[in-house]
Design a protein around this motif. Sequence first.
Motif, mmCIF file in Angstrom:
data_model
loop_
_atom_site.group_PDB
_atom_site.id
_atom_site.type_symbol
_atom_site.label_atom_id
_atom_site.label_comp_id
_atom_site.label_asym_id
_atom_site.label_seq_id
_atom_site.Cartn_x
_atom_site.Cartn_y
_atom_site.Cartn_z
ATOM 1 N N CYS A 67 37.655 42.439 36.978
ATOM 2 C CA CYS A 67 38.553 41.557 38.012
ATOM 3 C C CYS A 67 37.748 42.240 39.297
ATOM 4 O O CYS A 67 37.635 43.281 39.600
ATOM 5 C CB CYS A 67 39.993 42.202 37.896
ATOM 6 N N HIS A 69 39.470 42.463 42.041
ATOM 7 C CA HIS A 69 40.402 43.116 42.692
ATOM 8 C C HIS A 69 40.688 44.448 42.116
ATOM 9 O O HIS A 69 40.847 45.790 42.718
ATOM 10 C CB HIS A 69 41.977 42.488 42.607
ATOM 11 N N CYS A 70 40.740 44.504 40.854
ATOM 12 C CA CYS A 70 41.065 46.039 40.343
ATOM 13 C C CYS A 70 39.899 46.622 39.512
ATOM 14 O O CYS A 70 39.918 47.808 39.089
ATOM 15 C CB CYS A 70 42.566 45.920 39.608
ATOM 16 N N ARG A 72 39.162 45.858 36.472
ATOM 17 C CA ARG A 72 39.652 45.864 34.816
ATOM 18 C C ARG A 72 38.933 44.600 34.175
ATOM 19 O O ARG A 72 38.500 43.517 34.739
ATOM 20 C CB ARG A 72 41.133 45.559 34.517
ATOM 21 N N CYS A 101 43.227 38.231 35.378
ATOM 22 C CA CYS A 101 43.623 39.562 35.276
ATOM 23 C C CYS A 101 45.026 39.313 36.025
ATOM 24 O O CYS A 101 45.308 38.416 36.637
ATOM 25 C CB CYS A 101 42.992 40.470 36.416
ATOM 26 N N CYS A 103 46.445 40.918 38.303
ATOM 27 C CA CYS A 103 46.661 41.155 39.466
ATOM 28 C C CYS A 103 46.040 39.917 40.465
ATOM 29 O O CYS A 103 46.116 39.937 41.497
ATOM 30 C CB CYS A 103 46.077 42.593 40.127
HETATM 31 ZN ZN ZN Z 1 42.939 42.820 38.355
#
Ligand code: ZN
Length: 117
Positions: A67, A69-70, A72, A101, A103
């Motif tokens: 992802c 953003h995070c 994962r 994801c 998020c």
């Molecule tokens: Zn994410």
Amino acid sequence: MRVIVQIRIEGAESRPVTVPLHTIDHPCDLLQDVGLGLGDAKSNLGKLQQTLVRQQLERYLADRRGCAHCGRPRAIKGYHPLRFRTANGDIALRSPRWHRCRCEQCREATFCPRATS
Ligand SMILES: [Zn+2]
């Protein structure tokens, strides 16, 4: 004489991999049999192209699976068949579909990573 043609694939972040491409095992009793025949050359080039495309696609997908953003890794929803056309023949591949994801804010719950570049 037997000649085994292999390629070695090296990546900055992965262990080197040696992939056998082709075994050339034909007699050279006659002068016209010496060297690569057109069939051997085409076969080697086709297998080299196939191996290169598969390795590059694997790397491409691995680089984008996390992802943005995070970080994962996105879960895999499934695969669909993909025919990749090259000058050395078509290559049958499978293309993944990933879940978004939690998020990521997007209307689509899943997406095809090939369509995002
Ligand atoms: Zn994410």
